[in-house]
Design a protein around this motif. Structure first.
Motif, mmCIF file in Angstrom:
data_model
loop_
_atom_site.group_PDB
_atom_site.id
_atom_site.type_symbol
_atom_site.label_atom_id
_atom_site.label_comp_id
_atom_site.label_asym_id
_atom_site.label_seq_id
_atom_site.Cartn_x
_atom_site.Cartn_y
_atom_site.Cartn_z
ATOM 1 N N VAL B 358 -39.283 -5.754 24.186
ATOM 2 C CA VAL B 358 -39.827 -7.051 24.623
ATOM 3 C C VAL B 358 -39.875 -7.974 23.407
ATOM 4 O O VAL B 358 -40.104 -7.529 22.284
ATOM 5 N N GLY B 359 -39.606 -9.237 23.645
ATOM 6 C CA GLY B 359 -39.631 -10.187 22.543
ATOM 7 C C GLY B 359 -39.769 -11.601 23.053
ATOM 8 O O GLY B 359 -39.526 -11.887 24.224
ATOM 9 N N ALA B 360 -40.172 -12.498 22.180
ATOM 10 C CA ALA B 360 -40.361 -13.896 22.565
ATOM 11 C C ALA B 360 -39.721 -14.808 21.534
ATOM 12 O O ALA B 360 -39.675 -14.487 20.354
ATOM 13 N N TRP B 361 -39.198 -15.936 22.012
ATOM 14 C CA TRP B 361 -38.667 -16.938 21.087
ATOM 15 C C TRP B 361 -38.670 -18.290 21.778
ATOM 16 O O TRP B 361 -39.166 -18.428 22.887
ATOM 17 N N ILE B 362 -38.141 -19.278 21.099
ATOM 18 C CA ILE B 362 -38.135 -20.609 21.696
ATOM 19 C C ILE B 362 -36.749 -21.233 21.634
ATOM 20 O O ILE B 362 -35.888 -20.800 20.876
ATOM 21 N N GLU B 363 -36.559 -22.238 22.474
ATOM 22 C CA GLU B 363 -35.322 -23.005 22.486
ATOM 23 C C GLU B 363 -35.676 -24.472 22.364
ATOM 24 O O GLU B 363 -36.682 -24.904 22.908
ATOM 25 N N GLY B 364 -34.817 -25.247 21.690
ATOM 26 C CA GLY B 364 -35.124 -26.669 21.552
ATOM 27 C C GLY B 364 -33.904 -27.558 21.616
ATOM 28 O O GLY B 364 -33.316 -27.897 20.605
ATOM 29 N N LEU B 365 -33.536 -27.944 22.816
ATOM 30 C CA LEU B 365 -32.434 -28.895 22.991
ATOM 31 C C LEU B 365 -32.992 -30.303 22.887
ATOM 32 O O LEU B 365 -34.208 -30.496 22.810
ATOM 33 N N ARG B 366 -32.128 -31.286 22.983
ATOM 34 C CA ARG B 366 -32.593 -32.650 22.747
ATOM 35 C C ARG B 366 -33.619 -33.101 23.771
ATOM 36 O O ARG B 366 -34.613 -33.725 23.428
ATOM 37 N N GLU B 367 -33.368 -32.798 25.036
ATOM 38 C CA GLU B 367 -34.261 -33.284 26.087
ATOM 39 C C GLU B 367 -35.150 -32.210 26.683
ATOM 40 O O GLU B 367 -36.104 -32.513 27.393
ATOM 41 N N ALA B 368 -34.812 -30.952 26.426
ATOM 42 C CA ALA B 368 -35.574 -29.871 27.058
ATOM 43 C C ALA B 368 -35.560 -28.628 26.195
ATOM 44 O O ALA B 368 -34.647 -28.417 25.405
ATOM 45 N N GLY B 369 -36.575 -27.827 26.393
ATOM 46 C CA GLY B 369 -36.640 -26.573 25.661
ATOM 47 C C GLY B 369 -37.505 -25.599 26.423
ATOM 48 O O GLY B 369 -37.917 -25.871 27.553
ATOM 49 N N CYS B 370 -37.746 -24.465 25.812
ATOM 50 C CA CYS B 370 -38.650 -23.519 26.458
ATOM 51 C C CYS B 370 -39.171 -22.499 25.478
ATOM 52 O O CYS B 370 -38.640 -22.334 24.385
ATOM 53 N N LEU B 371 -40.207 -21.844 25.914
ATOM 54 C CA LEU B 371 -40.653 -20.630 25.249
ATOM 55 C C LEU B 371 -40.265 -19.515 26.204
ATOM 56 O O LEU B 371 -40.582 -19.592 27.393
ATOM 57 N N SER B 372 -39.565 -18.523 25.697
ATOM 58 C CA SER B 372 -39.083 -17.449 26.588
ATOM 59 C C SER B 372 -39.572 -16.094 26.139
ATOM 60 O O SER B 372 -39.766 -15.849 24.944
ATOM 61 N N VAL B 373 -39.723 -15.246 27.114
ATOM 62 C CA VAL B 373 -40.020 -13.847 26.842
ATOM 63 C C VAL B 373 -38.978 -13.020 27.571
ATOM 64 O O VAL B 373 -38.748 -13.220 28.762
ATOM 65 N N GLU B 374 -38.344 -12.130 26.869
ATOM 66 C CA GLU B 374 -37.358 -11.257 27.499
ATOM 67 C C GLU B 374 -37.817 -9.809 27.374
ATOM 68 O O GLU B 374 -38.307 -9.399 26.319
ATOM 69 N N ALA B 375 -37.651 -9.071 28.443
ATOM 70 C CA ALA B 375 -38.078 -7.667 28.417
ATOM 71 C C ALA B 375 -37.081 -6.800 29.167
ATOM 72 O O ALA B 375 -36.401 -7.261 30.080
ATOM 73 N N VAL B 376 -36.984 -5.561 28.743
ATOM 74 C CA VAL B 376 -36.200 -4.560 29.454
ATOM 75 C C VAL B 376 -37.157 -3.441 29.824
ATOM 76 O O VAL B 376 -37.936 -2.986 28.979
ATOM 77 N N CYS B 377 -37.109 -3.019 31.074
ATOM 78 C CA CYS B 377 -38.036 -1.963 31.481
ATOM 79 C C CYS B 377 -37.436 -1.140 32.603
ATOM 80 O O CYS B 377 -36.428 -1.515 33.197
ATOM 81 N N ALA B 378 -38.077 -0.040 32.902
ATOM 82 C CA ALA B 378 -37.675 0.767 34.050
ATOM 83 C C ALA B 378 -38.062 0.012 35.313
ATOM 84 O O ALA B 378 -39.048 -0.729 35.320
ATOM 85 N N PRO B 379 -37.290 0.185 36.387
ATOM 86 C CA PRO B 379 -37.542 -0.582 37.609
ATOM 87 C C PRO B 379 -38.979 -0.499 38.099
ATOM 88 O O PRO B 379 -39.545 -1.488 38.576
ATOM 89 N N GLY B 380 -39.586 0.680 37.945
ATOM 90 C CA GLY B 380 -40.953 0.833 38.447
ATOM 91 C C GLY B 380 -41.983 0.003 37.701
ATOM 92 O O GLY B 380 -43.116 -0.162 38.169
ATOM 93 N N ASN B 381 -41.613 -0.540 36.551
ATOM 94 C CA ASN B 381 -42.599 -1.280 35.750
ATOM 95 C C ASN B 381 -42.447 -2.796 35.830
ATOM 96 O O ASN B 381 -43.177 -3.528 35.164
ATOM 97 N N VAL B 382 -41.503 -3.242 36.638
ATOM 98 C CA VAL B 382 -41.195 -4.683 36.659
ATOM 99 C C VAL B 382 -42.413 -5.546 36.962
ATOM 100 O O VAL B 382 -42.708 -6.508 36.245
#
Lengths: 455, 487
Positions: B358-382
């Motif tokens: 699991v990890g988090a980072w940010i994106e910053g385009l000229r007009e829009a951006g985001c804070l994102s979290v990406e994770a990989v897990c077993a299906p039962g934990n979604v």
């Protein structure tokens, strides 16, 4: 993007040539880039072997504000029986999860509060413990490194967690069709040879590796004569050496671990073609052949051969499959130069209907070289390219430290980084043709094809 | 071809800043701007010997910026030239950055800038197909290119003695590529193949779909590679249009880093590029739009033949329109999910063992951006992983980030900046990316700005922009692959 062939498992050639195989990275490291051997004389590198057998390499550079310390340990599938598959990887994954005086959390907090990065990973021939730090905090970060090298404790709860997660990682890796194809390939290609095993092992073997086995692994492999520690960057050389002598010089000199037995004459498990069905859009294939080890005199010729086959946009495969016929986008080759028998493999992703065509073209392209050799132009270009990129690869401190340590551990001596360009320069057309004839004979094909997924 | 560094081929399951298909623009502020810092005005706390107790008090290192000094000059024709001497190593990196990417494309030709990039080295009126590559390789160099949402970059890295030959070749390709019709058709197949390949990779699919949902209604939503449909329809005229419309010197930044002498380099570049004519109409041609962050929750599930689940949660913001917020979010995302000591990794992986990574980072385009979290897990934990991610983001918005966490995040960001700006190539990319985003000089201020972020800032900005009720959640999970056979 041209040749977006960045494979995470097999880092477009370089990694496999040098470091043979995948690493399971425990923590995310800041990514650096490839680089150049500094224009410094050989005497700039200090080499020392302690009485207990530990080898230290250290090179200072004032042109940077950081330091990389890489510890290489001889370990991996070569040292594991089939029942122990994954033992090295599991041990490495647990290395940073606790020592007698530090918990896993404390280790992370301590290192990350310094802004440093530490990771432990494993490959087909060795394990790696990497530290990256700004110069100002090196001394403090080293304390943690020395601690895990000498005093890792493998708490039961952490081991259970890491075992579970490693099993889950294995499943995740199979979700990537190219990783899958390579895994299939290695099983079929190596047969009963210890290299057939994936670095991470299998679910059923991992489940049987208990704490006792992991501790025994640590105690057997983390012996001074089995390790090389390399530091590159901006640091106080004598201070560093003194610290290493004090902290690691006291490690008991113990016997070197021995490789697991290679079953003799048992080729029945080797297969020439193996396929798996997955619900994917494209066909992913790997076509591989035997190749010499890193320390073989044929190594430079096969480096050149690999480059000519698929190491660049001018390679045979690129031209044949991509440029001429648009059959495949991701196409390339890689040479896994290992301590033991290696392989040279071509890989491609293509439309299902083109699978046989691409497979056959790869084989004919390679046997074409065995028969006709290569021309002077492409030989020269390949050699120049290899020498140029070899230099670029070492620009970053971590990459430099790792490469120096690797050659030292392999028994080639760290000076191999300086011999490499000359070795490549002296490869002739004859050498390449001879090497092609000698090695490109037994092919193994592994493919992941679109179809209904099997259970 | 992007040669990977020697060590650790990252398993895709360990969350990375996505480097493709978004390239820089989506690498996040942090990934974009690795660099040593100007530490003036910064308190550096030095402890003699850390006590491995409950709290490790972070140390913020003082160090000079690896990016300093550099010289920037804007030529008469609008071309921005940045030269930085780095003489430790006898190589040079040369980058041409064009300030146009997939977001500049007309909808009907989605994927044009990427396709254009593929055609860039495929022959000029003077050099035949492949000649450029042959020449560069023959001198021991490497050439490559990449496309992102906001820009395209064409680059070489060569031993210093080949600098000016390589430069001439790049310039030639920049100004005079012929886009031979036969080559176009061949390369079209290659690009279509690339699109298909991405569809087979769970994390690539995940990120492409995520962007299309999060940034819906803007030119950013389209895949950088285009679709099979749009790419099939791109004509040679479109290539010429792209060049005419966007590849003018006043829309381009040329960066040279390495074993060169600044004055000589700038003079040579100026002389060689004199013939390039500026296009005053460029800015008007760029799409004007406003991004309105979602007010609701959006969810999408993508079935693929996978054993694990891949999750991406994103909280939209206004990107570089509110650039000061991005520095705050860079710190926030570090506390949240960077490094093993981060909140998400500690909770979801270390303590509960429900996320493989699991990890988090940010994106910053000229007009829009985001804070994102990406994770990989077993299906039962979604379900659990998703709700805990939302919970942890909510906690940040509620305040409570400790001084220790704050200091640690800043130290990590400053150090990462140094680690990722070691090589001539990395430095060139950083300088170029900053120049196109704001200005190259801001690269030197990055660490200072990070260090100025307060706990109050983190609370304020995350409360405003990271609302669990107004986020995008995309998942790749086991199921029949719906993308097969799609046009």
């Amino acid at each position: 993007m041209l040749r977006k062939g960045s494979l995470d498992i097999l880092a477009s050639g370089e990694l496999c040539k040098m470091v043979a195989g995948r690493f399971v990275t425990v923590m995310v490291l800041a990514s650096g880039s490839l680089g150049t051997v500094p224009a410094q004389a050989a005497s700039d590198l200090h080499r020392e072997v302690l009485p207990n057998g530990l080898t230290i390499l250290a090179r200072q550079s004032a042109s940077t504000g950081i330091v990389a310390v890489e510890v290489l340990i001889r370990m991996g599938p070569r040292f594991e029986s089939d029942a122990e598959a994954g033992l090295s990887a599991l041990t490495q994954n647990c290395l940073l999860k606790g020592t007698r005086t530090r918990s896993a959390t404390q280790i992370s907090l301590e290192i990350e509060s310094l802004g440093a990065r530490i990771a432990a990973s494993s490959g087909s021939d060795h394990g790696l413990v990497s530290l990256l730090a700004t110069s100002a905090v090196l001394d403090r970060a080293l304390e943690v490194l020395f601690d895990v090298l000498t005093d890792a404790s493998f708490p039961e709860a952490e081991l259970a967690l890491e075992r579970t997660l490693l099993i889950e990682e294995i499943k995740a890796r199979r979700d990537d069709p190219l990783s899958s194809a390579f895994e299939l390939f290695q099983e079929a290609f190596y047969g009963a040879h210890p290299y057939h095993k994936p670095r991470s092992g299998y679910e059923n073997t991992l489940n049987k590796l208990d704490r006792e086995r992991v501790v025994k692994c640590y105690e057997s492999f983390y012996v001074p004569g089995n390790m090389v520690i390399t530091a590159v960057g901006n640091f106080d050389l004598y201070g560093f050496l003194k610290k290493v002598r004090e902290r690691l010089g006291t490690l008991e000199k113990r016997p070197l671990p021995s490789e697991t037995a290679v079953p003799a004459g048992d080729d029945s498990r080797k297969k020439s073609e193996v396929k798996a069905s997955r619900d994917v859009d494209r066909a992913w294939l790997v076509v591989g052949y035997p190749a010499p080890s890193l320390s073989s005199p044929d190594y430079p010729a096969v480096e050149v051969l690999d480059c000519i086959i698929g190491g660049s946009m001018h390679s045979h495969l690129f031209i044949e499959l991509r440029e001429r016929q648009g059959l495949a986008y991701q196409v390339g080759s890689l040479y896994a130069a290992r301590t033991g028998p290696g392989f040279l493999a071509a890989y491609a992703a293509t439309d299902r209907r083109q699978f046989e065509t691409v497979r056959d073209k790869i084989r004919s392209s390679l046997s074409g070289i065995a028969e006709n050799g290569v021309n002077e132009d492409e030989l020269e270009r390949a050699k120049q390219y290899l020498k140029g990129t070899f230099v670029m690869k070492q620009e970053g401190t971590s990459a430099q430290a790792e490469m120096l340590g690797l050659f030292e551990l392999e028994g080639l001596g760290w000076q191999f980084v300086e011999r490499y360009p000359q070795l490549v320069s002296s490869v002739t057309r004859d050498n390449v043709k001879t090497a092609a004839r000698k090695y490109l004979n037994r092919h193994t094909v592994a493919a992941v094809l679109p179809g209904v997924a099997k259970e | 071809m992007r040669r990977r560094r020697l060590r650790s081929p990252r398993l895709r399951i360990v969350p990375q800043r996505p480097s493709e298909p978004y390239g820089f623009a989506m690498k996040g502020w942090r990934g974009l701007f690795p660099a040593g810092a100007l530490m003036t005005g910064l308190l550096s706390t030095v402890l003699g010997g850390l006590v491995p107790a409950v709290t490790a008090i972070p140390v913020i290192p003082e160090m000079p910026s690896a990016l300093e000094p550099f010289v920037k000059k804007r030529l008469d024709n609008g071309l921005t030239v940045i030269v930085k001497e780095a003489r430790a190593v006898p190589i040079v990196a040369i980058y041409f950055f064009v300030n146009a990417g997939s977001a500049s494309e007309q909808p009907g030709v989605g994927g044009l800038s990427h396709f254009y990039e593929h055609m860039f080295f495929k022959g000029t009126s003077r050099s035949g197909v492949g000649e450029m590559d042959r020449l560069i390789k023959g001198m021991g160099g490497a050439l490559n290119a990449f496309t992102t949402i906001e820009h395209t970059a064409y680059h070489v890295i060569v031993p210093s003695e080949g600098t000016w030959t390589a430069f001439e070749l790049l310039l030639e390709a920049f100004a005079d590529s012929i886009f031979d019709a036969g080559e176009l058709e061949k390369e079209r197949r290659v690009v279509l193949e690339e699109i298909g390949r991405k569809d087979d990779m769970p994390q690539d699919r995940l990120r492409t779909e995520f962007v299309s949902v999060l940034l819906r209604g803007t030119p950013y939503e389209r895949p950088v590679l285009g679709t099979k449909e749009t790419v099939s329809g791109i004509k040679r005229e479109d290539m010429l249009d792209f060049r005419k419309h966007f590849c003018a010197p006043n829309n381009t930044t040329l960066v040279m880093v390495g074993d060169v002498s600044t004055e000589t380099a700038i003079a040579k570049i100026e002389a060689a590029t004199r013939g390039l004519l500026p296009d005053p109409g460029i800015e008007a041609r760029k799409p004007r739009f406003e991004f309105v962050p979602q007010q609701d929750m959006r969810e999408l599930e993508i079935p693929m033949d996978v054993q694990q689940a891949y999750i991406l949660v994103g909280f939209p913001n206004l990107g570089r329109r509110r650039i000061e917020d991005l520095y705050v979010l860079d710190v926030a995302s570090t506390v949240l999910g960077e490094g093993r000591s981060s909140r998400l990794v500690q909770r979801l992986r270390e303590r509960e063992g429900i996320a493989i990574s699991v990890g988090a980072w940010i994106e910053g385009l000229r007009e829009a951006g985001c804070l994102s979290v990406e994770a990989v897990c077993a299906p039962g934990n979604v379900k659990r992983v998703t709700s805990e991610v939302l919970e942890e983001v909510g906690k940040l918005a509620g305040g409570g980030i400790t001084e220790e966490e704050l200091a640690r995040a800043k130290t990590m960001l400053a150090s990462d900046f140094a680690f990722a700006n070691e090589t001539v190539s990395a430095m060139a990319r950083t300088l170029g990316a900053f120049e196109m985003a704001t200005r190259a000089e801001d690269a030197l201020a990055y660490v200072r700005k990070i260090n100025a972020v307060t706990a109050e800032d983190v609370k304020r900005v995350t409360r405003e922009t990271c609302r669990p009720k107004a986020c995008t959640i995309v998942r790749v999970v086991a199921g029949r692959n719906a993308s097969k056979g799609k046009p």
